[in-house]
Scaffold this motif. Structure first.
Motif, mmCIF file in Angstrom:
data_model
loop_
_atom_site.group_PDB
_atom_site.id
_atom_site.type_symbol
_atom_site.label_atom_id
_atom_site.label_comp_id
_atom_site.label_asym_id
_atom_site.label_seq_id
_atom_site.Cartn_x
_atom_site.Cartn_y
_atom_site.Cartn_z
ATOM 1 N N ILE A 176 0.836 -1.206 0.000
ATOM 2 C CA ILE A 176 0.000 0.000 0.000
ATOM 3 C C ILE A 176 0.870 1.256 0.000
ATOM 4 C CG2 ILE A 176 -1.610 1.339 1.401
ATOM 5 C CD1 ILE A 176 -2.959 -1.243 2.203
ATOM 6 N N SER A 177 1.956 1.242 0.761
ATOM 7 C CA SER A 177 2.834 2.424 0.823
ATOM 8 C C SER A 177 3.506 2.690 -0.520
ATOM 9 C CB SER A 177 3.886 2.231 1.912
ATOM 10 O OG SER A 177 3.282 2.027 3.172
ATOM 11 N N ALA A 180 0.885 3.801 -3.039
ATOM 12 C CA ALA A 180 0.459 5.188 -2.821
ATOM 13 C C ALA A 180 1.507 6.174 -3.325
ATOM 14 C CB ALA A 180 0.182 5.413 -1.339
ATOM 15 N N PHE A 241 -1.188 12.212 -0.929
ATOM 16 C CA PHE A 241 -0.630 10.934 -0.485
ATOM 17 C C PHE A 241 -1.634 10.156 0.361
ATOM 18 C CE2 PHE A 241 1.991 8.244 2.316
ATOM 19 C CZ PHE A 241 2.699 7.537 1.360
ATOM 20 N N VAL A 242 -2.358 10.842 1.250
ATOM 21 C CA VAL A 242 -3.368 10.170 2.071
ATOM 22 C C VAL A 242 -4.503 9.637 1.200
ATOM 23 C CG1 VAL A 242 -5.096 10.522 3.887
ATOM 24 C CG2 VAL A 242 -2.801 11.467 4.151
ATOM 25 N N ASN A 244 -4.258 8.599 -1.859
ATOM 26 C CA ASN A 244 -3.768 7.392 -2.527
ATOM 27 C C ASN A 244 -3.639 6.218 -1.558
ATOM 28 O OD1 ASN A 244 -2.835 7.845 -5.541
ATOM 29 N ND2 ASN A 244 -2.381 9.729 -4.443
ATOM 30 N N LEU A 245 -3.331 6.490 -0.300
ATOM 31 C CA LEU A 245 -3.309 5.411 0.695
ATOM 32 C C LEU A 245 -4.682 4.785 0.862
ATOM 33 C CD1 LEU A 245 -1.040 6.836 3.564
ATOM 34 C CD2 LEU A 245 -0.519 4.924 2.034
ATOM 35 N N PHE A 249 -5.756 0.945 -0.227
ATOM 36 C CA PHE A 249 -6.324 0.044 0.778
ATOM 37 C C PHE A 249 -7.630 -0.583 0.276
ATOM 38 C CE2 PHE A 249 -9.129 -0.597 4.474
ATOM 39 C CZ PHE A 249 -8.398 -1.556 5.153
#
Length: 282
Positions: A176-177, A180, A241-242, A244-245, A249
């Motif tokens: 996931i990281s 993202a 970025f959040v 895309n996280l 998920f």
């Protein structure tokens, strides 16, 4: 009357053209021997009916295609690889095409990179890159090269990346990281490409407009806060970025349920996710 030299004499074996010739050991083979051999019944093979029973068939199939390693039993040189590559690449292009002209919110967006990731799980690196290239070429014909580039970066590359990480049993936190991060890079690639086509810096224009809007709100509410352009840009980077996280998920959740039913499972989620989803390992 003089006889022709070298002509076969009557009654010799060469005068019967249809008679069987002699073997390499010089033994004569007659039609009686041939008929006797043909008349001899061959023993019929004994068929073990237990092989075709449901229990034995399930055991043989489970031994041949064990759960969780279905892609390992597939031959990469099989024509099935080309068929599935063409089919999944077309499916990925069709999802992008339908979502572009008939947007359905975030539903179809979750499946942008799923076909390419499935290709990697089933057939490996070469098939996934072939599927990404075919999807890009097909979209360039249907929608033009710029829009095909917007699919390849980031969603085509994200499918290859997710397939690589899932096949190597990477944890959800790692996949996931990294996904993202690739999604954030893809966002800025899109902004750069559109800015290049329009001849204007969309990132600078957007951040300036947002800064002016926040400044106007602070003035109306009598707040002692003066937003700066670097601060707004930093907050936008964090929000991208959040976002895309969260997107990655949800994609992991979709592929977790979908790929298990396609016998190409991805690594198991963390324990707290399994508790929330009420999932039990079989």
């Amino acid at each position: 009357m003089n006889e022709i030299p070298g002509s076969p004499q009557q009654g010799t074996p060469s005068s019967a053209p249809n008679s069987p010739s002699t073997s390499s050991e010089g033994t004569d083979v007659t039609w009686d021997d041939v008929e006797k051999e043909l008349a001899t019944p061959n023993p019929s093979p004994v068929v073990d009916e237990s092989v075709f029973s449901d229990d034995s068939f399930s055991e043989n199939s489970s031994a041949r295609f064990p759960q969780g390693s279905f892609h390992e039993s597939l031959n990469p040189s099989s024509p099935l690889m080309l068929v599935e590559t063409a089919f999944l690449a077309s499916a990925a292009s069709l999802i992008w095409l339908v979502n572009f002209y008939f947007p359905m919110g975030p539903i179809l967006r979750l499946f942008f990179s799923v076909p390419i990731a499935l290709l990697y799980l089933r057939w490996g690196n070469r098939a996934a890159w072939m599927g990404t290239l075919v999807s890009g070429l097909l979209l360039s014909v249907l929608m033009g090269p710029p829009r095909s580039l917007l699919y390849i970066m980031p969603f085509g590359l994200m499918g290859v990346l997710l397939g690589l990480l899932w096949r190597r049993k990477a944890s959800w936190a790692v996949s996931i990281s990294i996904g993202a991060l690739l999604g954030a890079i893809g966002f800025f690639f899109r902004v750069w490409l559109i800015s290049l086509l329009l001849g204007d810096d969309l990132w600078q224009y957007t951040t300036i407009q947002i800064t002016d809007l926040i400044d106007w709100i602070c003035v109306r509410l009598n707040l002692a806060f003066q937003p700066s352009l670097p601060l707004i840009q930093a907050l936008m980077l964090v929000m991208i970025f959040v976002n895309n996280l969260i997107y990655l998920f949800v994609v992991h959740l979709v592929c977790w349920f979908l790929f298990d039913r396609l016998r190409n499972p991805i690594p198991r989620p963390p324990k707290w996710v399994q508790v929330i989803m009420e999932y039990e390992e079989k």
